[in-house]
Scaffold this motif. Structure first.
Motif, PDB file in Angstrom:
ATOM      1  N   GLY A   1       0.819  -1.203   0.000  1.00 14.21           N
ATOM      2  CA  GLY A   1       0.000   0.000   0.000  1.00 14.21           C
ATOM      3  C   GLY A   1       0.850   1.248   0.000  1.00 14.21           C
ATOM      4  N   VAL A   2       0.260   2.353   0.446  1.00 14.38           N
ATOM      5  CA  VAL A   2       0.933   3.650   0.415  1.00 14.38           C
ATOM      6  C   VAL A   2       2.283   3.622   1.143  1.00 14.38           C
ATOM      7  N   PRO A   3       2.364   3.089   2.387  1.00 16.01           N
ATOM      8  CA  PRO A   3       3.680   3.087   3.054  1.00 16.01           C
ATOM      9  C   PRO A   3       4.730   2.301   2.275  1.00 16.01           C
ATOM     10  N   SER A   4       4.325   1.197   1.648  1.00 11.01           N
ATOM     11  CA  SER A   4       5.264   0.365   0.882  1.00 11.01           C
ATOM     12  C   SER A   4       5.880   1.162  -0.258  1.00 11.01           C
ATOM     13  N   VAL A   5       5.034   1.862  -1.015  1.00 10.36           N
ATOM     14  CA  VAL A   5       5.514   2.597  -2.189  1.00 10.36           C
ATOM     15  C   VAL A   5       6.376   3.781  -1.762  1.00 10.36           C
ATOM     16  N   LYS A   6       5.921   4.522  -0.761  1.00  8.51           N
ATOM     17  CA  LYS A   6       6.668   5.719  -0.348  1.00  8.51           C
ATOM     18  C   LYS A   6       8.020   5.350   0.264  1.00  8.51           C
ATOM     19  N   ALA A   7       8.068   4.278   1.033  1.00 13.25           N
ATOM     20  CA  ALA A   7       9.361   3.837   1.581  1.00 13.25           C
ATOM     21  C   ALA A   7      10.289   3.403   0.452  1.00 13.25           C
ATOM     22  N   ALA A   8       9.734   2.723  -0.553  1.00 13.10           N
ATOM     23  CA  ALA A   8      10.552   2.242  -1.674  1.00 13.10           C
ATOM     24  C   ALA A   8      11.105   3.386  -2.511  1.00 13.10           C
ATOM     25  N   TRP A   9      10.474   4.560  -2.455  1.00 10.18           N
ATOM     26  CA  TRP A   9      11.014   5.735  -3.150  1.00 10.18           C
ATOM     27  C   TRP A   9      12.425   6.044  -2.654  1.00 10.18           C
ATOM     28  N   TYR A  10      12.642   5.826  -1.365  1.00  8.81           N
ATOM     29  CA  TYR A  10      13.920   6.208  -0.751  1.00  8.81           C
ATOM     30  C   TYR A  10      14.978   5.107  -0.803  1.00  8.81           C
ATOM     31  N   GLY A  11      14.564   3.853  -0.917  1.00 10.22           N
ATOM     32  CA  GLY A  11      15.573   2.810  -0.907  1.00 10.22           C
ATOM     33  C   GLY A  11      14.998   1.410  -0.951  1.00 10.22           C
ATOM     34  N   ASP A  12      15.879   0.449  -0.787  1.00  7.35           N
ATOM     35  CA  ASP A  12      15.500  -0.957  -0.767  1.00  7.35           C
ATOM     36  C   ASP A  12      15.009  -1.302   0.638  1.00  7.35           C
ATOM     37  N   VAL A  13      13.792  -1.781   0.735  1.00  2.00           N
ATOM     38  CA  VAL A  13      13.148  -2.022   2.037  1.00  2.00           C
ATOM     39  C   VAL A  13      12.978  -3.524   2.244  1.00  2.00           C
ATOM     40  N   ARG A  14      13.330  -3.991   3.437  1.00  2.10           N
ATOM     41  CA  ARG A  14      13.107  -5.417   3.723  1.00  2.10           C
ATOM     42  C   ARG A  14      12.820  -5.620   5.200  1.00  2.10           C
ATOM     43  N   LEU A  15      12.119  -6.707   5.483  1.00  2.00           N
ATOM     44  CA  LEU A  15      11.878  -7.127   6.864  1.00  2.00           C
ATOM     45  C   LEU A  15      13.148  -7.795   7.368  1.00  2.00           C
ATOM     46  N   ALA A  16      13.701  -7.269   8.458  1.00  2.00           N
ATOM     47  CA  ALA A  16      14.993  -7.762   8.960  1.00  2.00           C
ATOM     48  C   ALA A  16      14.853  -8.650  10.184  1.00  2.00           C
TER      49      ALA A  16
ATOM     50  N   ALA B   1       2.116   5.854 -20.019  1.00  2.00           N
ATOM     51  CA  ALA B   1       3.121   5.229 -19.147  1.00  2.00           C
ATOM     52  C   ALA B   1       3.282   3.735 -19.410  1.00  2.00           C
ATOM     53  N   GLY B   2       2.511   3.204 -20.351  1.00  2.00           N
ATOM     54  CA  GLY B   2       2.611   1.781 -20.670  1.00  2.00           C
ATOM     55  C   GLY B   2       1.937   0.880 -19.654  1.00  2.00           C
ATOM     56  N   ILE B   3       0.888   1.394 -18.994  1.00  2.00           N
ATOM     57  CA  ILE B   3       0.179   0.646 -17.951  1.00  2.00           C
ATOM     58  C   ILE B   3      -1.257   0.402 -18.402  1.00  2.00           C
ATOM     59  N   ASP B   4      -1.709  -0.811 -18.282  1.00  2.00           N
ATOM     60  CA  ASP B   4      -3.090  -1.166 -18.623  1.00  2.00           C
ATOM     61  C   ASP B   4      -4.043  -0.393 -17.703  1.00  2.00           C
ATOM     62  N   PRO B   5      -4.990   0.390 -18.244  1.00  2.00           N
ATOM     63  CA  PRO B   5      -5.908   1.163 -17.400  1.00  2.00           C
ATOM     64  C   PRO B   5      -6.759   0.315 -16.463  1.00  2.00           C
ATOM     65  N   ARG B   6      -6.842  -0.987 -16.731  1.00  2.00           N
ATOM     66  CA  ARG B   6      -7.627  -1.878 -15.866  1.00  2.00           C
ATOM     67  C   ARG B   6      -6.834  -2.354 -14.646  1.00  2.00           C
ATOM     68  N   THR B   7      -5.559  -2.000 -14.618  1.00  2.00           N
ATOM     69  CA  THR B   7      -4.697  -2.381 -13.489  1.00  2.00           C
ATOM     70  C   THR B   7      -5.169  -1.687 -12.210  1.00  2.00           C
ATOM     71  N   ARG B   8      -4.886  -2.317 -11.066  1.00  2.00           N
ATOM     72  CA  ARG B   8      -5.137  -1.688  -9.760  1.00  2.00           C
ATOM     73  C   ARG B   8      -3.811  -1.207  -9.162  1.00  2.00           C
ATOM     74  N   GLY B   9      -3.926  -0.244  -8.252  1.00  2.00           N
ATOM     75  CA  GLY B   9      -2.729   0.378  -7.690  1.00  2.00           C
ATOM     76  C   GLY B   9      -1.780  -0.596  -7.024  1.00  2.00           C
ATOM     77  N   GLU B  10      -2.326  -1.626  -6.411  1.00  2.00           N
ATOM     78  CA  GLU B  10      -1.484  -2.577  -5.670  1.00  2.00           C
ATOM     79  C   GLU B  10      -0.567  -3.392  -6.584  1.00  2.00           C
ATOM     80  N   GLN B  11      -0.744  -3.255  -7.903  1.00  2.00           N
ATOM     81  CA  GLN B  11       0.089  -4.010  -8.836  1.00  2.00           C
ATOM     82  C   GLN B  11       1.286  -3.214  -9.350  1.00  2.00           C
ATOM     83  N   LEU B  12       1.345  -1.920  -9.048  1.00  2.00           N
ATOM     84  CA  LEU B  12       2.429  -1.078  -9.557  1.00  2.00           C
ATOM     85  C   LEU B  12       3.554  -0.931  -8.537  1.00  2.00           C
ATOM     86  N   ASP B  13       4.797  -0.919  -9.046  1.00  2.00           N
ATOM     87  CA  ASP B  13       5.921  -0.613  -8.163  1.00  2.00           C
ATOM     88  C   ASP B  13       6.199   0.890  -8.204  1.00  2.00           C
ATOM     89  N   VAL B  14       7.160   1.325  -7.424  1.00  2.00           N
ATOM     90  CA  VAL B  14       7.400   2.765  -7.292  1.00  2.00           C
ATOM     91  C   VAL B  14       7.851   3.381  -8.614  1.00  2.00           C
TER      92      VAL B  14
END
Length: 288
Positions: free
Chosen positions: A173-188, A260-273
């Motif tokens: 969701g939103v936190p996942s995408v916004k965190a990924a803007w800044y760097g590589d995120v992983r559960l440690a 942008a080369g994205i299918d308009p039927r796509t949902r937000g949860e399918q896009l990366d940052v």
């Protein structure tokens, strides 16, 4: 300079210190103090904290993690909103880590409002974050201090999983995408609730972020984040429908998606940052 004379706080010492200060953990500031020395050392290791690091710590509380950081880091800047704890922390460090007392700077204030810090630029954010503000704090400090190369934070497990989620997953969701803007995120790693006082009713997770360059697009972070917010505000809808308000109309949203080369039927949860960034840039081109 790292310190060899640092003594860490155990459960008995923490309760004694809290009693002496008249401090009881408050829900208002999301306070749960770590009472296990092995856990704070584990956090420091997971953050790869070394003698070159200037570490920002948010919500140091009674100083459990602060002392473990001072064992390894060059300098620690601790941001504490509770005035009693902010005042007491330097005294605790002077007693438990006398050789490192001068390498601690305490900033009394709200981490969400901090715009500058004293001393050298921070290189890492390592903290046991209050559950109620964990995501905003991480995003604010990454946005404010470009010198932060690494983040290792302990947060509520559910929040940790959201931050580290990948496109297509239930928790993305939103936190996942916004965190990924800044760097590589992983559960440690995960952390049992039993190492806290008081014991919370949830387990915790460790999240690591290694900063990297954001997607190379000719739009601002704010514009990309506005697109992300709009996409997930109605996450069950296709992006053509969900982005109608953001783009100005459903047809404009479709035009930007196709550009942008994205299918308009796509949902937000399918896009990366990177795809969200490309979409924000595409909107400026089709509306120019």
């Amino acid at each position: 300079m790292t310190g060899s004379d640092v003594q860490l706080l155990g459960a008995a010492a923490i309760r004694e210190l809290a009693g002496r200060l008249g401090v009881a953990p408050t829900k208002q500031w999301g306070q749960n103090f770590v009472v296990d020395a092995n856990t704070v050392r584990r956090i420091v290791r997971a953050g790869d904290v070394g003698a070159q690091d200037v570490v920002v710590e948010v919500g140091p509380g009674l100083g459990s993690l602060t002392l473990a950081l001072l064992e390894q880091a060059h300098r620690v800047v601790a941001i504490e909103i509770d005035p009693r704890l902010a005042q007491a922390l330097p005294e605790t460090v002077a007693a438990m880590a006398p050789s490192r007392a001068d390498d601690l700077e305490v900033v009394h204030g709200d981490a969400l409002r901090v715009a500058e810090l004293p001393g050298p630029a921070p290189t890492a954010l390592v903290a046991n974050l209050p559950y109620n503000v964990s995501v905003p704090v991480v995003l604010h400090l990454l946005a404010t201090f470009s010198s932060i190369e690494r983040v290792l934070v302990m947060v509520q497990l559910e929040v940790a999983e959201r931050l580290a989620a990948r496109p297509g997953s239930r928790t993305y969701g939103v936190p996942s995408v916004k965190a990924a803007w800044y760097g590589d995120v992983r559960l440690a790693g995960t952390v049992s609730r039993s190492i806290f006082w008081p014991v919370p009713n949830v387990d915790s997770g460790l999240v690591r972020i290694d900063r990297c360059e954001p997607p190379a697009v000719e739009v601002s972070r704010a514009e990309v984040f506005a697109c992300v917010d709009a996409a997930f505000a109605q996450r069950r809808k296709t992006l053509r429908a969900a982005l109608k308000g953001w783009a100005g109309s459903a047809d404009a949203a479709e035009a930007a998606l196709v550009e942008a080369g994205i299918d308009p039927r796509t949902r937000g949860e399918q896009l990366d940052v990177a795809q969200f960034a490309a979409l924000a840039a595409a909107r400026t081109r089709v509306t120019a």
